[in-house]
Enzyme design. Structure first.
Site, mmCIF file in Angstrom:
data_model
loop_
_atom_site.group_PDB
_atom_site.id
_atom_site.type_symbol
_atom_site.label_atom_id
_atom_site.label_comp_id
_atom_site.label_asym_id
_atom_site.label_seq_id
_atom_site.Cartn_x
_atom_site.Cartn_y
_atom_site.Cartn_z
ATOM 1 N N GLN A 6 46.343 22.238 25.179
ATOM 2 C CA GLN A 6 46.652 22.337 23.748
ATOM 3 C C GLN A 6 48.147 22.238 23.445
ATOM 4 O OE1 GLN A 6 43.681 25.830 23.568
ATOM 5 N NE2 GLN A 6 43.631 25.038 21.495
ATOM 6 N N HIS A 16 40.696 26.327 31.421
ATOM 7 C CA HIS A 16 40.590 26.523 29.973
ATOM 8 C C HIS A 16 40.043 25.218 29.379
ATOM 9 C CE1 HIS A 16 42.115 28.985 26.380
ATOM 10 N NE2 HIS A 16 41.535 27.928 25.860
ATOM 11 N N ASN A 26 37.937 30.373 30.916
ATOM 12 C CA ASN A 26 37.962 30.710 29.498
ATOM 13 C C ASN A 26 36.611 30.402 28.845
ATOM 14 O OD1 ASN A 26 39.577 31.440 27.045
ATOM 15 N ND2 ASN A 26 38.880 29.413 26.413
ATOM 16 N N GLU A 27 36.017 31.397 28.246
ATOM 17 C CA GLU A 27 34.858 31.251 27.358
ATOM 18 C C GLU A 27 33.743 30.358 27.912
ATOM 19 O OE1 GLU A 27 36.449 29.963 23.577
ATOM 20 O OE2 GLU A 27 37.316 31.932 23.192
HETATM 21 C C1 FCB Z 1 39.213 29.745 21.332
HETATM 22 C C2 FCB Z 1 39.809 28.905 22.434
HETATM 23 C C3 FCB Z 1 41.262 28.550 22.221
HETATM 24 C C4 FCB Z 1 41.547 28.204 20.778
HETATM 25 C C5 FCB Z 1 40.983 29.243 19.849
HETATM 26 C C6 FCB Z 1 41.259 28.996 18.390
HETATM 27 O O1 FCB Z 1 37.823 29.672 21.362
HETATM 28 O O2 FCB Z 1 39.715 29.579 23.654
HETATM 29 O O3 FCB Z 1 41.584 27.513 23.107
HETATM 30 O O4 FCB Z 1 41.079 26.945 20.512
HETATM 31 O O5 FCB Z 1 39.598 29.360 20.039
#
Ligand code: FCB
Length: 483
Positions: free
Chosen positions: A60, A159, A203-204
């Site tokens: 990003q 990520h 991440n997520e």
């Molecule tokens: C999350 C992401 C991050 C960013 C935020 C706004 O879900 O992990 O990279 O995009 O949202």
């Protein structure tokens, strides 16, 4: 939001009204009034080592990446609509690959001692089995400057983006995906372990599985709930392997606090609110909650991966290495979804924001009480909870200051209840490439001028709230040393 009206009211270091007043306000459905709380009051209840920081992710901000996302950004859906809003490409992004010293300067201007960032797998391992020494040396330089500046990096290993070679042979569905990820993690631990103590493996995973494999809005653009669930299970196994690898290989304590590696996952959670008393609305909200909010932490807590969606998915398997594979509970929290049943969609549901609710530039509901709800719920896992992301797309910067203060108020409430919240990383340090939303979502404490080849970073007014919070924490730490 009343909060918005009061934003910018003179605060003069007052401690603010007692917390019971906020409780009464909430009970009477009155909005919280964040500007009544001084920054000192907002951090008064958190523990002394509370980590206040900001967050970013490599793809990003770095610019010039070559990975599955940069490939995806060039494409379009079958309808002809570009994969990314407005046809945006990450391109040069914030040019942080070159302007990293300025980024550390921004952290210093904010008085922050913690920074969550990610290292880019596709840079470090551009070909299978390879390792780019020059890229590794650049990250080492960044970490060194942070350490010299008293800033502790918290480093995410995955990520969302994948090296092309990994994506092209099937991504997380390839039989050797977990082993290849573990190899990369091992090299990262060996290379950076003396500089990095806090690691976030993935991440997520839930967001990744939903957007990439169920909704098909992100690469690889698949719409298949069963495959999505399998990928989620694979990511959990990958996390377990990464956890074991980091614990075994990063035994070097970067800052002398006695901890050489603390490892967790970044779990994205949202409050799912049934849209009405219709039991079917409750059913879809409950199913979403189970799948999205509960499956990942339950799997890590118990070692049993259970992912089920009635009638479609039923995964139930144990993976012993997963049991307890987290030193902290990493939480990403932004918003709430209202849900109603909709038999015309594959998920049988629809999410929406009712009229009149405060929203961000991306239409996400502003719902700070949700953070408190999530903290209370996840306290049951008896791990320190670190908020690894929380923030707002707010180009005009009219809402961000209150957004931050309201979420800090939720944390302060949780801390008063004995919930161990040990950190808060604001998303984001600066405006950046917001995935499918392109450059339309401006999350930065610092604005970035994407028309300027020099990518100038300029503090937004709301950054002063973070600066004051950092100052209040530093003041407390200094007085503790004096005691
Ligand atoms: C999350 C992401 C991050 C960013 C935020 C706004 O879900 O992990 O990279 O995009 O949202």
């Amino acid at each position: 939001m009343t909060a918005r009206r009061k934003c910018g009211a003179e605060r003069g270091g007052r401690e603010g009204p007692p917390l019971w007043a906020a409780l009464v306000a909430v009970a009477c459905s009155k909005p919280w009034s964040p500007s009544e709380y001084s920054e000192a009051a907002l951090v008064a209840n958190v523990g002394r080592g509370f980590a206040l920081g900001a967050a970013t992710a490599a793809h990003q901000i770095e610019g010039g990446n070559d990975n599955d996302w940069s490939a995806w950004e060039a494409g379009a859906f079958s309808s002809g609509r570009a994969h990314v809003k407005g046809g945006d490409r990450s391109g040069l992004a914030c040019d942080s690959w070159n302007l990293w010293e300025r980024d550390v300067g921004v952290l210093r201007e904010l008085g922050l001692r913690h920074y969550r960032m990610s290292i880019e797998w596709s840079r470090l391992v551009p070909v299978r089995g390879g390792w780019d020494e020059a890229a590794a040396a650049r990250y080492r330089q960044m970490f060194a400057l942070m350490r010299q500046s008293g800033i502790a990096p918290a480093v995410t290993l995955h990520h969302f983006t994948l090296p092309r070679w990994f994506a092209e042979r099937g991504g997380w569905e390839h039989p050797e995906a977990v082993a290849d990820f573990a190899d990369y993690v091992a090299r990262a631990a060996d290379q950076f372990g003396d500089q990095v103590d806090r690691w976030i493996t993935i991440n997520e995973p839930n967001v990744y599985a939903v957007l990439g494999y169920m909704d098909g809005k992100w690469p690889p653009g698949v719409q298949d709930a069963r495959r999505g669930a399998r990928v989620l299970a694979t990511l959990l196994r990958a996390h377990a392997e990464a956890y074991a690898t980091l614990k075994a290989r990063d035994t070097r304590d970067a800052d002398g606090d006695g901890v050489s590696s603390e490892v967790g996952i970044a779990h994205h959670a949202r409050v799912f609110q049934p849209g009405s008393i219709n039991p079917l609305d409750h059913l879809v909200a409950h199913a979403s909650d189970e799948f999205f909010n509960q499956a990942v932490p339950e799997a890590i807590a118990t070692g049993r991966i259970r992912i089920s969606v009635p009638g479609t998915i039923d995964i139930d398997e144990t993976y012993p290495g997963l049991t307890g594979a987290w030193d902290f509970f990493g939480l990403n929290s932004y918003t709430r979804d209202h849900m109603r049943v909709d038999l015309g969609t594959p998920s049988l549901s629809q999410t929406y924001v009712p009229d009149g609710k405060p929203t961000t530039d991306l239409g996400w509901e502003i719902y700070p009480e949700g953070l408190l709800e999530l903290l209370r719920r996840y306290a049951r896992y008896q791990r320190p909870i670190v908020i690894l992301e929380n923030g707002i797309a707010d180009r005009s910067d009219l809402q961000r200051a209150d957004y931050i203060r309201l979420h800090l108020l939720a944390i302060t409430r949780a801390a008063r209840e004995g919930i161990p919240v040990t950190g808060y990383y604001h998303w984001s340090l600066m405006d950046n490439f917001e995935w499918a939303e392109g450059y339309s979502g401006r999350f930065g404490l610092y604005a970035v001028d994407f028309d300027d080849p020099a990518r100038r970073r300029t503090a937004r007014d709301s950054a002063s709230v973070i600066r004051s919070l950092a100052g209040a924490l530093a003041g407390r730490a200094a007085s503790a040393t004096d005691e």
